[in-house]
Design a protein around this motif. Sequence first.
Motif, PDB file in Angstrom:
ATOM      1  N   ASP A 127       9.740  21.872  -1.356  1.00 17.24           N
ATOM      2  CA  ASP A 127       8.312  22.006  -1.076  1.00 17.24           C
ATOM      3  C   ASP A 127       7.447  21.281  -2.099  1.00 17.24           C
ATOM      4  O   ASP A 127       6.266  21.035  -1.836  1.00 17.24           O
ATOM      5  CB  ASP A 127       7.918  23.487  -1.045  1.00 17.24           C
ATOM      6  N   HIS A 128       8.020  20.945  -3.250  1.00 15.74           N
ATOM      7  CA  HIS A 128       7.245  20.312  -4.308  1.00 15.74           C
ATOM      8  C   HIS A 128       7.575  18.820  -4.472  1.00 15.74           C
ATOM      9  O   HIS A 128       7.132  18.201  -5.433  1.00 15.74           O
ATOM     10  CB  HIS A 128       7.475  21.050  -5.636  1.00 15.74           C
ATOM     11  N   TRP A 129       8.348  18.278  -3.551  1.00 16.73           N
ATOM     12  CA  TRP A 129       8.675  16.854  -3.642  1.00 16.73           C
ATOM     13  C   TRP A 129       7.419  15.996  -3.513  1.00 16.73           C
ATOM     14  O   TRP A 129       6.532  16.276  -2.690  1.00 16.73           O
ATOM     15  CB  TRP A 129       9.633  16.469  -2.527  1.00 16.73           C
ATOM     16  N   ILE A 130       7.371  14.967  -4.328  1.00 15.59           N
ATOM     17  CA  ILE A 130       6.356  13.932  -4.170  1.00 15.59           C
ATOM     18  C   ILE A 130       7.041  12.739  -3.511  1.00 15.59           C
ATOM     19  O   ILE A 130       7.970  12.163  -4.067  1.00 15.59           O
ATOM     20  CB  ILE A 130       5.734  13.537  -5.517  1.00 15.59           C
ATOM     21  N   GLU A 131       6.597  12.397  -2.300  1.00 17.50           N
ATOM     22  CA  GLU A 131       7.212  11.312  -1.542  1.00 17.50           C
ATOM     23  C   GLU A 131       6.146  10.302  -1.122  1.00 17.50           C
ATOM     24  O   GLU A 131       5.124  10.668  -0.543  1.00 17.50           O
ATOM     25  CB  GLU A 131       7.917  11.860  -0.300  1.00 17.50           C
ATOM     26  N   TYR A 132       6.417   9.050  -1.409  1.00 16.39           N
ATOM     27  CA  TYR A 132       5.506   7.982  -1.004  1.00 16.39           C
ATOM     28  C   TYR A 132       5.865   7.464   0.386  1.00 16.39           C
ATOM     29  O   TYR A 132       7.037   7.414   0.769  1.00 16.39           O
ATOM     30  CB  TYR A 132       5.568   6.812  -1.989  1.00 16.39           C
ATOM     31  N   ALA A 163       0.852  -1.186   0.000  1.00 12.60           N
ATOM     32  CA  ALA A 163       0.000   0.000   0.000  1.00 12.60           C
ATOM     33  C   ALA A 163       0.887   1.234   0.000  1.00 12.60           C
ATOM     34  O   ALA A 163       1.759   1.383   0.861  1.00 12.60           O
ATOM     35  CB  ALA A 163      -0.919   0.009   1.222  1.00 12.60           C
ATOM     36  N   GLY A 164       0.689   2.103  -0.984  1.00  8.88           N
ATOM     37  CA  GLY A 164       1.477   3.322  -1.092  1.00  8.88           C
ATOM     38  C   GLY A 164       0.589   4.552  -1.039  1.00  8.88           C
ATOM     39  O   GLY A 164      -0.557   4.533  -1.507  1.00  8.88           O
ATOM     40  N   ASP A 165       1.110   5.630  -0.470  1.00  7.23           N
ATOM     41  CA  ASP A 165       0.339   6.855  -0.305  1.00  7.23           C
ATOM     42  C   ASP A 165       1.299   8.034  -0.361  1.00  7.23           C
ATOM     43  O   ASP A 165       2.423   7.956   0.156  1.00  7.23           O
ATOM     44  CB  ASP A 165      -0.394   6.822   1.039  1.00  7.23           C
ATOM     45  N   ILE A 166       0.885   9.135  -0.990  1.00  6.17           N
ATOM     46  CA  ILE A 166       1.734  10.316  -1.115  1.00  6.17           C
ATOM     47  C   ILE A 166       1.591  11.183   0.131  1.00  6.17           C
ATOM     48  O   ILE A 166       0.485  11.582   0.498  1.00  6.17           O
ATOM     49  CB  ILE A 166       1.375  11.128  -2.374  1.00  6.17           C
ATOM     50  N   ALA A 167       2.715  11.455   0.777  1.00  6.51           N
ATOM     51  CA  ALA A 167       2.708  12.294   1.977  1.00  6.51           C
ATOM     52  C   ALA A 167       2.425  13.748   1.591  1.00  6.51           C
ATOM     53  O   ALA A 167       2.993  14.270   0.628  1.00  6.51           O
ATOM     54  CB  ALA A 167       4.057  12.193   2.694  1.00  6.51           C
ATOM     55  N   GLY A 168       1.541  14.404   2.329  1.00  5.07           N
ATOM     56  CA  GLY A 168       1.263  15.816   2.090  1.00  5.07           C
ATOM     57  C   GLY A 168       0.583  16.093   0.768  1.00  5.07           C
ATOM     58  O   GLY A 168       0.772  17.167   0.182  1.00  5.07           O
ATOM     59  N   TYR A 169      -0.238  15.151   0.305  1.00  2.93           N
ATOM     60  CA  TYR A 169      -0.874  15.296  -1.009  1.00  2.93           C
ATOM     61  C   TYR A 169      -1.782  16.530  -1.059  1.00  2.93           C
ATOM     62  O   TYR A 169      -1.776  17.273  -2.047  1.00  2.93           O
ATOM     63  CB  TYR A 169      -1.666  14.039  -1.330  1.00  2.93           C
ATOM     64  N   SER A 170      -2.549  16.764  -0.018  1.00  2.00           N
ATOM     65  CA  SER A 170      -3.461  17.916  -0.005  1.00  2.00           C
ATOM     66  C   SER A 170      -2.685  19.221  -0.107  1.00  2.00           C
ATOM     67  O   SER A 170      -3.099  20.153  -0.817  1.00  2.00           O
ATOM     68  CB  SER A 170      -4.310  17.900   1.265  1.00  2.00           C
ATOM     69  N   ARG A 171      -1.571  19.319   0.593  1.00  2.00           N
ATOM     70  CA  ARG A 171      -0.753  20.533   0.514  1.00  2.00           C
ATOM     71  C   ARG A 171      -0.204  20.745  -0.885  1.00  2.00           C
ATOM     72  O   ARG A 171      -0.193  21.870  -1.410  1.00  2.00           O
ATOM     73  CB  ARG A 171       0.399  20.435   1.527  1.00  2.00           C
ATOM     74  N   LEU A 172       0.256  19.659  -1.524  1.00  2.00           N
ATOM     75  CA  LEU A 172       0.776  19.749  -2.893  1.00  2.00           C
ATOM     76  C   LEU A 172      -0.307  20.198  -3.863  1.00  2.00           C
ATOM     77  O   LEU A 172      -0.056  21.007  -4.759  1.00  2.00           O
ATOM     78  CB  LEU A 172       1.352  18.399  -3.316  1.00  2.00           C
ATOM     79  N   MET A 173      -1.516  19.679  -3.688  1.00  2.00           N
ATOM     80  CA  MET A 173      -2.617  20.073  -4.558  1.00  2.00           C
ATOM     81  C   MET A 173      -2.964  21.542  -4.355  1.00  2.00           C
ATOM     82  O   MET A 173      -3.317  22.261  -5.312  1.00  2.00           O
ATOM     83  CB  MET A 173      -3.830  19.195  -4.292  1.00  2.00           C
ATOM     84  N   GLU A 174      -2.850  22.010  -3.130  1.00  2.00           N
ATOM     85  CA  GLU A 174      -3.131  23.419  -2.865  1.00  2.00           C
ATOM     86  C   GLU A 174      -2.080  24.322  -3.510  1.00  2.00           C
ATOM     87  O   GLU A 174      -2.396  25.406  -4.021  1.00  2.00           O
ATOM     88  CB  GLU A 174      -3.169  23.650  -1.353  1.00  2.00           C
ATOM     89  N   LEU A 175      -0.823  23.877  -3.512  1.00  2.00           N
ATOM     90  CA  LEU A 175       0.241  24.658  -4.132  1.00  2.00           C
ATOM     91  C   LEU A 175       0.095  24.731  -5.653  1.00  2.00           C
ATOM     92  O   LEU A 175       0.268  25.789  -6.261  1.00  2.00           O
ATOM     93  CB  LEU A 175       1.608  24.045  -3.790  1.00  2.00           C
TER      94      LEU A 175
END
Length: 510
Positions: A109-114, A30-42
């Motif tokens: 600030d724009h890193w996508i991390e699982y 199971a994988g999930d992107i950390a801080g996805y909501s913040r990234l979408m807001e940016l």
Amino acid sequence: MGEIRDFRSGKPGKPPPGDAMPRRLAAIVAGDIAGYSRLMELDEEGTHNRVKRIERDLVEPTIAEHHGKLVKTTGDGFIAMFDSPVEAVRCSIVIQQNMIGRNAAIARDHWIEYRIGVNLGDVIIEADDIFGDGVNVASRLEGIAAPGEVFISGGIYEQIKHKMVCGYESLGDKKVKNITDPVRVYRVLPDAAAYQRTRRRRESILLTLLGLAVAVIAGGVLWYMLAQPRSKPIDVAQAPPSPAVQQPAPSPPPAPGQAASPVPRAAPAQQASPQAAPSATPAASVPEPEMVSLQGGSFSMGSNDDPSERPIRKVTVKPFAMGKYPVTVREWNACAAAKACGFTASGKDDIPVTNVSWSDAKQFVAWLAEGTKKAYRLPSEAEWEYAARGGTQSKYWWGDQMQSGHAGCKDCGGDAAAEQPVKVGSFRPNPFGLYDVGGGVDQWVEDCWHRNYQGAPADGAVWSGGDCGSHVIRSGSWKNDARYVRPANRDNYDTNVRYPTHGFRVALSP
């Protein structure tokens, strides 16, 4: 089994229709992107496009490559199912290591991390989904993992603990949401140094237990034996230089302000002139690395410093050429620009390329060989050690004691906290005229990993077979200590996994 819950929300889920409820034991990722909501807001559109590209170019093909099945993706994650726990964890490591390279060129600030969790459990299978505590536990592990990390359950750990080239940190039993019993949790440490630490720790524990058992049976005898002086190490005679070489190569001058150190001069090699033109002019888009021609000869390979380096044996190497430096960012990016290498490297043009898997290195040499019509390749392990020793049999190529100005490593006066190594050629060359054959970057060779030299070829050829899920790396890096700089030191890492200190140099057959 408890009530069926959705793997992500933990809310009660709907079982498959009808009476038939097919079940199977599977490794769930199971994988999930950390801080996805913040990234979408940016950057909503940009983040969405990047996530979809990562799913298409990395997540989906990596799962398929490791014989898994992508069950589904969500806006910010995925769930996959594997028959093999080993392949499930390898897939997870590959995804995380690739994300390091993808994030390197963009702002923090724009890193996508699982965050990734892996569990072994019984699941209920639908046509397009899976259910059950086996899935829920994987999701909960993902939820407590830090960005960029892989957490595994005790069930997964028991299946893979002796089968993978990585380390594991036990986090103990964790109580996780909506799961009745505590879950035993391990953090995966996917780097060669961590693997060596955990391997040595296990060996130390086993030796301690053995010593206690023997002490109970024959304590007095054991104490007597331990009190005796250790046997003298094997006296390894230096191999004579090749008769084809009339004079040894001159020792390079010391760096300004640095005292010259004695360097052995039994160097059966001939350095190619830096100005010498190649025999065939390659295409303009395929720059040839500067090579050093080596005459070949016999030498004593291995040491008694580590069990993996035994037994010491005589090996005869045929003439070949070795890259004067590790492959640089400039050379690698020429391959990337030609769409023949898998990523564009960051950093200055004259530093060694890093974060390269063995498979990446093979792509580069294949591109180089095709573009130049020459037999470029990775060196064999024996060729690498022969070249790195420079005709010597001492602990380091310059002698038996560590000296500054010869290698880039943590104990050699370098900056182990630096994100990248210094430029190639920053330290003195060995007697064969080769730079950075100790420290700098870990360097891939062609050979599959074998635990020691029992049964190894004596002709310098590539040693295939064995554990080809991992390959041999040499040299040590700027983040390793001095023992990794020894020409005899050998290590290994997973074939398809990138790591920030791993690079390589090329060889060329005559």
